[in-house]
Design a protein around this motif. Structure first.
Motif, PDB file in Angstrom:
ATOM      1  N   ILE A 137       0.830  -1.207   0.000  1.00 32.16           N
ATOM      2  CA  ILE A 137       0.000   0.000   0.000  1.00 32.16           C
ATOM      3  C   ILE A 137       0.861   1.252   0.000  1.00 32.16           C
ATOM      4  O   ILE A 137       0.535   2.249  -0.662  1.00 32.16           O
ATOM      5  CB  ILE A 137      -0.959  -0.013   1.207  1.00 32.16           C
ATOM      6  N   SER A 183      -5.658   4.592  -3.941  1.00 34.38           N
ATOM      7  CA  SER A 183      -5.239   5.529  -2.902  1.00 34.38           C
ATOM      8  C   SER A 183      -4.638   6.776  -3.532  1.00 34.38           C
ATOM      9  O   SER A 183      -3.695   6.698  -4.316  1.00 34.38           O
ATOM     10  CB  SER A 183      -4.195   4.862  -1.994  1.00 34.38           C
ATOM     11  N   ALA A 224      -5.155   0.082  -3.042  1.00 29.53           N
ATOM     12  CA  ALA A 224      -5.111  -0.367  -1.655  1.00 29.53           C
ATOM     13  C   ALA A 224      -6.247  -1.321  -1.320  1.00 29.53           C
ATOM     14  O   ALA A 224      -6.043  -2.317  -0.608  1.00 29.53           O
ATOM     15  CB  ALA A 224      -5.140   0.841  -0.721  1.00 29.53           C
ATOM     16  N   THR A 284      -5.922  -5.278  -0.184  1.00 29.41           N
ATOM     17  CA  THR A 284      -6.464  -5.749   1.095  1.00 29.41           C
ATOM     18  C   THR A 284      -7.352  -6.969   0.898  1.00 29.41           C
ATOM     19  O   THR A 284      -7.248  -7.965   1.623  1.00 29.41           O
ATOM     20  CB  THR A 284      -7.265  -4.634   1.775  1.00 29.41           C
ATOM     21  N   THR A 338      -1.751   3.538  -5.235  1.00 30.97           N
ATOM     22  CA  THR A 338      -1.766   2.073  -5.273  1.00 30.97           C
ATOM     23  C   THR A 338      -3.199   1.582  -5.072  1.00 30.97           C
ATOM     24  O   THR A 338      -4.004   2.258  -4.415  1.00 30.97           O
ATOM     25  CB  THR A 338      -0.872   1.459  -4.174  1.00 30.97           C
TER      26      THR A 338
END
Length: 570
Positions: free
Chosen positions: A186, A416, A423, A427, A421
């Motif tokens: 991230i 993000s 993110a 996740t 990235t």
């Protein structure tokens, strides 16, 4: 011919991306070496070749490495070359999914994406579970004096055959490892690119060190100590670990195949089963395509990244495997003929324990000190591999979500603004991979590694096969390619497809306890229901984000957000 500057090359990359319909949302900073490095790190000869070394020995003895590795290398180089051709035509994070959609239609793209996506979840799971096993065995368990190990129980009973959920030391370490990898991914592509470059030199350096140490200081000889002939198909699993039939419960001699003692198999068939060791190692090199939107000179760099990551891994991997295989010690502690009387802290991972044949070979030849240090270096290489796998898989999920291909796409496709990235996709990939491993461990206990490696190999290569086939069946994409095999393109593609079909059949056999193939069938059935109930009418395929000026405006918004935050992407 005038050499383009870095900025001019990036501008051309952005222009190419606009032509594919997407804005430059991700941060483009990876050079050609970094692009190669991410695929090389995911292949990671110090991960797949190590964690499944026991498996190869069990089925085919020294032939699994000494014959199986170069044999599989030939097929995989063909597959990588065919994929590289298409990658040079479509430099986008969607990779295989986008290629299939554009070469044929959205239906082909959807199925390619889901085959790839399942494989991505499985490969992240397999790599990080394997890394956790080895990190515990070589670093954490020695440091804690045995107080914490792979078989440490947090709740439930993680022993083979137990019922109900369980959380083991291996799973806890895996969870921590995934959390660290997620945070680094991230934070930014520059951080990941730096670690990937370190990973390349780490792998090569320790392959050389391990090989040199064994050749110069090794005290064991395979023919004398292990009693195995070099290059011979000689299964080590003479006791057998479980008694399987395929189909389950069939007594018909025409349809029943006993997966009990390895000696019950035709020796050649046992050898072909052992090829999972090499073929799973050679997975994930499509990563060079998935990070194309973050690569400078993406068309050529992605193509070479795919091909060269396999080629370099082939040489380094064989040097490593040759050194290990020539110095095997007495393997009886690892492959006991009677598991009921074996020490679970010693026997092979193939038999549900936490000791790998590679680590055992190193310590028997070089002593616990040097052997343990080199084992720790292998564990760190596996962690590098896990970091790269999360980066690649997260980009694939992001790209498919950008076109509305998965549930929750609106959340998954968000990038993000601070770090540029994907993110949310990263996740989701990490959480999904852990849940897959927990499920595999729940139903298979110690053979969880074999389950997830078989699943990832089959689904990833099925996804690789679709654009290779479409590359043969269509021609429109060829006017865009910049990396070509010329007149060898079609013969190489045919060889690639033949092997992909063979491996999909071969690795579906229940060498992992009649668990892998039902799991794969369940996934396919679920996808069929999902496709006909929803995706066939609602999924639109790759969608342009707007006209050129609209894409530029999206990019300005990201740049403005970055300036407002007062930070540049890491």
């Amino acid at each position: 011919m005038t050499q383009r500057s870095r900025e001019e090359t990036i501008q051309q990359d952005v222009h190419d991306l606009h032509n594919l319909g997407y804005a430059q949302e991700l941060f483009r900073s990876m050079g050609g070496f970094s692009n190669f490095a991410i695929s090389f790190s995911i292949i990671s000869i110090l991960t797949g070749a190590v964690i499944l070394y026991d498996y190869g020995l069990a089925w085919a003895g020294t032939a699994a490495s000494l014959i199986g590795w170069p044999l599989i290398t030939i097929f995989v180089l063909c597959i990588a070359a065919s994929m590289a051709e298409v990658a040079s035509a479509y430099p986008t994070a969607g990779g295989l999914y986008y290629w299939a959609s554009k070469m044929k239609n959205k239906e082909w793209g959807w199925w390619t994406a889901w085959l790839n996506l399942v494989g991505q979840f499985a490969i992240v799971a397999g790599i990080n579970y394997a890394a956790a096993l080895f990190i515990n065995a070589t670093i954490i368990t020695p440091l804690t004096g045995g107080a914490y190990s792979n078989t440490t129980v947090f709740f439930g009973d993680p022993t083979f055959g137990a019922e109900g959920p369980a959380l083991s030391g291996a799973l806890v370490t895996m969870a921590v490892l995934l959390a660290v990898e997620l945070a680094l991914n991230i934070v930014g592509v520059r951080v990941v690119a730096l670690f990937n470059q370190i990973s390349v030199w780490w792998h090569i350096f320790f392959v050389v060190v391990i090989a040199a140490a064994l050749f110069l200081l090794g005290t064991k000889h395979t023919d004398v100590d292990a009693g195995l002939q070099l290059f011979a198909i000689q299964p080590v699993d003479v006791g057998g670990s479980w008694d399987n039939t395929f189909p389950v419960g069939s007594d018909n001699p025409w349809f029943s195949f006993k997966y009990g003692p390895a000696v019950a198999y035709p020796v050649v068939l046992a050898f072909f089963f052992s090829l999972l060791q090499a073929n799973w190692t050679y997975t994930g090199y499509d990563a060079s395509a998935h990070v194309a939107e973050e690569t400078i000179g993406a068309r050529m760099a992605s193509a070479w990244g795919i091909f060269m990551s396999v080629a370099v891994s082939a040489v380094a991997g064989y040097v490593f495997l040759l050194a290990i295989t020539l110095h095997l010690p007495n393997l009886t502690p690892l492959f006991p003929p009677d598991l009921t009387k074996a020490d679970p802290a010693v026997y092979s991972q193939y038999y549900f324990g936490d000791g790998a044949a590679v680590l055992y070979t190193l310590t028997e030849n070089l002593g616990a000190g040097l052997g343990g240090v080199l084992g720790g270096a292998i564990a760190i290489a596996m962690a590098f591999c896990g970091l790269s796998s999360v980066a690649s898989a997260g980009r694939m999920l992001f790209a498919f979500s950008r076109d509305g291909g998965v549930p929750g796409s609106g959340w998954l496709k968000k990038v993000s603004h601070r770090y540029r990235t994907p993110a949310n996709a990263l996740t989701a990939m990490v959480i999904g991979a852990f849940l897959l491993t927990f499920l595999a461990f729940w139903v298979g206990r110690g053979i969880a590694v074999v389950i997830v490696t078989a699943v990832s190999t089959i689904f990833l290569y099925a996804a690789y096969g679709v654009p290779i086939y479409l590359g043969m069946a269509t021609d429109g994409w060829r006017e865009k390619q910049v990396w070509s095999l010329g007149r060898w393109s079609r013969p190489v593609a045919i060889i690639s497809l033949i092997w992909i079909v063979v491996l999909m059949i071969l690795f579906s056999f229940p060498t992992s306890g009649n668990i892998s193939w039902p799991f794969m069938v369940a996934i396919v059935l679920f996808l069929l229901v999902y496709y006909f109930a929803w995706a066939r009418t609602r999924f639109k395929g790759p969608q342009a984000m707007g006209r050129d000026e609209e894409l530029t405006e999206i990019e300005r918004e990201f740049d403005a957000a970055a300036r407002q935050l007062g930070e540049s992407p890491a």
